[in-house]
Design an enzyme around this catalytic site. Structure first.
Site, PDB file in Angstrom:
ATOM      1  N   TRP A  11       0.830  -1.313  -0.082  1.00 37.25           N
ATOM      2  CA  TRP A  11      -0.074  -0.062   0.299  1.00 37.25           C
ATOM      3  C   TRP A  11       1.091   1.177  -0.219  1.00 37.25           C
ATOM      4  CZ3 TRP A  11      -1.429  -3.213   4.683  1.00 37.25           C
ATOM      5  CH2 TRP A  11      -2.393  -3.628   4.119  1.00 37.25           C
ATOM      6  N   HIS A  12       1.748   1.377  -0.311  1.00 42.88           N
ATOM      7  CA  HIS A  12       3.108   2.716  -0.711  1.00 42.88           C
ATOM      8  C   HIS A  12       2.825   3.223  -2.335  1.00 42.88           C
ATOM      9  CE1 HIS A  12       5.058   0.072   3.124  1.00 42.88           C
ATOM     10  NE2 HIS A  12       4.437   0.662   3.425  1.00 42.88           N
ATOM     11  N   TYR A  13       1.751   3.069  -2.380  1.00 46.07           N
ATOM     12  CA  TYR A  13       1.762   3.152  -4.006  1.00 46.07           C
ATOM     13  C   TYR A  13       1.546   5.179  -3.823  1.00 46.07           C
ATOM     14  CZ  TYR A  13      -2.958   3.505  -3.175  1.00 46.07           C
ATOM     15  OH  TYR A  13      -4.566   3.192  -2.052  1.00 46.07           O
TER      16      TYR A  13
END
Length: 586
Positions: free
Chosen positions: A520-522
């Site tokens: 989830w580090h987009y």
């Protein structure tokens, strides 16, 4: 002897008192009197076009950046925060660490997590709750590197004041688990050294970082930073879904004058800025929501907007471009003993831009043991056994139903995670329709750049060595498995829509491609110099700014939430000082 009813009553009373002692919502009327349902908004519906209140700042998105930004700006100016989700305080799936996966598994329209699948075939999630990503993530807190801070052009002194502002309010030292201790010792033995102890700083070697879960396993989100705001000048509306930004286009440049939003009942409202030219609409909707909102409001590639009959306010071909997600791959750690649940606590920071982390003991609560776990699940039967063209909604539902019959023993163990930092593979975001409630099409093009694939291979090689170390075998009471056996287990425990290949366990390159998932580090979509200026004002538009991870060209540190929260505080202070100078008093 007390009756069963009396015992139940006493238990309920104890639980209620315990919650009131420790959970913010029990002090909600005192600490958060400014949080209200969107339907309480004082202006009439949009059909009357009557506006009776204007704001100095309207912040779209009460997330990881939006909450500290709002709290800071409200010290001197009137601030309206519009959050499409609800509050996190009364949601046990958000609050408690043991329920971490249930929010990710909840696909309902009211879930705190909005599920989406990238066109690459990777499951992903967006925050849809006050606090944003800090309300649904794994909680790890660690600062950005000094290189990242310098590259961003930020004031180092103010950065070093803004991080502690966050940390003093919601960050904790983790309750270190035996599984994480095995990770730490294995990393050090395999050359990820020195051991830097407990620290928030981004330092090469192995370290233990902070967490937003306290010692009781309760999450403290960015929403709690709102308690530092000025209640007389701050209004936070939940279940307020912004439809678009409103512009005045009669001048030489478009000027933001307000936003249109729907409340929880579907009624439409308009919120307006005051007449001061320094008043602003600020997008803090995240790397998916902020570029999506610009596009829906008419700022973006002209042809794409016209194809959806969106009136073009400003042609900017770079909106939605430069989308990056740091690819993550995992090595499953089998265990012959019960494993205590732990999320990210230990991290190995290598000079090659590879980060090694770990999590364990998934789904400890009875209600989560058989749910879909989002980023990864230790199952036996996998969705990838269904051919891509047959992955219908019905097939997915049947898969989820069958999954409930998996024995609890299949959920023992944990994962060692390998994340590629500063990924070079780039994708894009495009609208598929004009419904803000639906996800845009997002492509990340994982491993399209060979350097990312090379680093993944190195990371998985390191992860295998960590799992094979005596520190792990002594802890799990398992024999030392071969690399091929570990890879085979890991292929089975990874859930994505990417077809698997026969050589997944013999080719690390193929393993990386076929088992890629997200952490989830987009980021990206509103890059500095292409969509926004260095002070995050939208180029060629007045009174509009973007403050969140959509402006990043790389993810800060090993995990971004610390820097995104810091950024909210930092930019709030910068804006106040820019308008008021020393009179800002901050």
């Amino acid at each position: 002897m007390a009756s069963v009813g009396t015992v139940k009553f006493l238990l309920c009373l104890i639980l209620w008192l315990w919650n009131c002692n420790f959970l913010p919502h029990c002090q909600g009327k005192q600490e958060y009197p400014f949080i209200k349902k969107a339907s309480t908004f004082s202006s009439p519906s949009i059909s009357t076009t009557s506006i009776n209140k204007a704001y100095d700042y309207i912040i779209v998105g009460g997330g990881t950046a939006g909450c500290p930004l709002a709290a800071t700006l409200s010290q001197n100016f009137s601030v309206l925060v519009l959050e499409r989700g609800g509050v996190p305080f009364t949601n046990p799936n958000v609050t408690f660490l043991e329920n971490f996966h249930i929010t990710l598994a909840d696909l309902s329209p009211t879930s705190a997590s909005q599920y989406f699948v990238s066109t690459d075939g990777v499951f992903n999630a967006r925050g849809r709750v006050l606090g944003g990503g800090s309300s649904i993530n794994a909680g790890f807190y660690t600062r950005a590197s000094s290189r990242f801070i310098n590259k961003a052009g930020w004031d180092v002194k103010l950065v070093n004041e803004s991080y502690p502002w966050v940390e003093k309010q919601i960050v904790h030292r983790p309750k270190f688990s035996p599984f994480q201790r095995a990770v730490r010792d294995s990393l050090i033995d395999n050359g990820v050294s020195p051991f830097n102890g407990f620290t928030y700083d981004h330092i090469y070697g192995t370290k233990v970082g902070g967490t937003i879960f306290d010692r009781f396993g309760r999450r403290h989100t960015a929403a709690e930073l709102l308690a530092s705001g000025n209640p007389d000048k701050l209004t936070v509306l939940v279940h307020a879904t912004v439809q678009k930004i409103v512009f005045d286009t009669t001048g030489k440049r478009p000027k933001a004058i307000g936003v249109i939003f729907n409340d929880e009942n579907g009624k439409q409202h308009e919120a307006r800025l005051g007449n001061d030219m320094q008043s602003e609409v600020i997008l803090s909707s995240g790397a998916i929501g902020s570029p999506q909102m610009l596009l829906l409001s008419g700022i973006g590639p002209k042809d794409e907007l016209q194809n959806l009959n969106i009136s073009v306010v400003l042609n900017n071909p770079f909106v939605g471009k430069g989308m990056i997600d740091n690819p993550m791959n995992t090595v499953f750690v089998p265990s012959n003993r019960p494993v205590h649940q732990s999320l990210i606590q230990t991290v190995g920071i290598t000079k090659k831009g590879i980060y090694i982390e770990a999590s364990s003991g998934f789904s400890q609560s009875n209600s989560s043991i058989h749910c879909h776990h989002g980023i990864m699940s230790p199952e036996i039967g996998q969705l990838h056994t269904i051919p891509p063209k047959q992955r219908s909604i019905e097939a997915i539902e049947a898969y989820k139903k069958n999954k409930r019959d998996i024995p609890v023993e299949a959920f023992k163990g944990g994962f060692v995670l390998s994340k590629v930092g500063s990924a070079w593979s780039v994708g894009e975001l495009k609208l598929v329709n004009t419904n803000v409630n639906e996800n845009p099409a997002v492509t990340f093009n994982y491993f399209s750049h060979p350097y990312d694939l090379k680093r993944c291979v190195e990371g998985i090689s390191m992860a295998i060595k960590v799992v094979q170390s005596e520190h792990f075998t002594n802890y799990t009471l398992c024999k030392r498995e071969t690399a091929e056996r570990l890879l085979n287990l890991s292929v089975k425990t990874t859930v994505n829509f990417i077809p698997k290949h026969a050589n997944d366990t013999s080719s690390l390159e193929q393993f990386c491609k076929d088992t890629v998932i997200t952490i989830w580090h987009y980021h990206g979509g509103c890059h500095v110099g292409k969509v926004v200026s260095p002070d995050y004002k939208v180029l060629d538009v007045d009174r509009l700014r973007v403050v969140d991870g959509s402006t990043f060209t790389e993810s800060p540190g090993t995990n971004p939430q610390a820097t995104v929260m810091m950024m909210g505080r930092y930019m709030g202070v910068k804006i106040l000082r820019g308008r008021l100078g020393r009179l800002a008093g901050i």
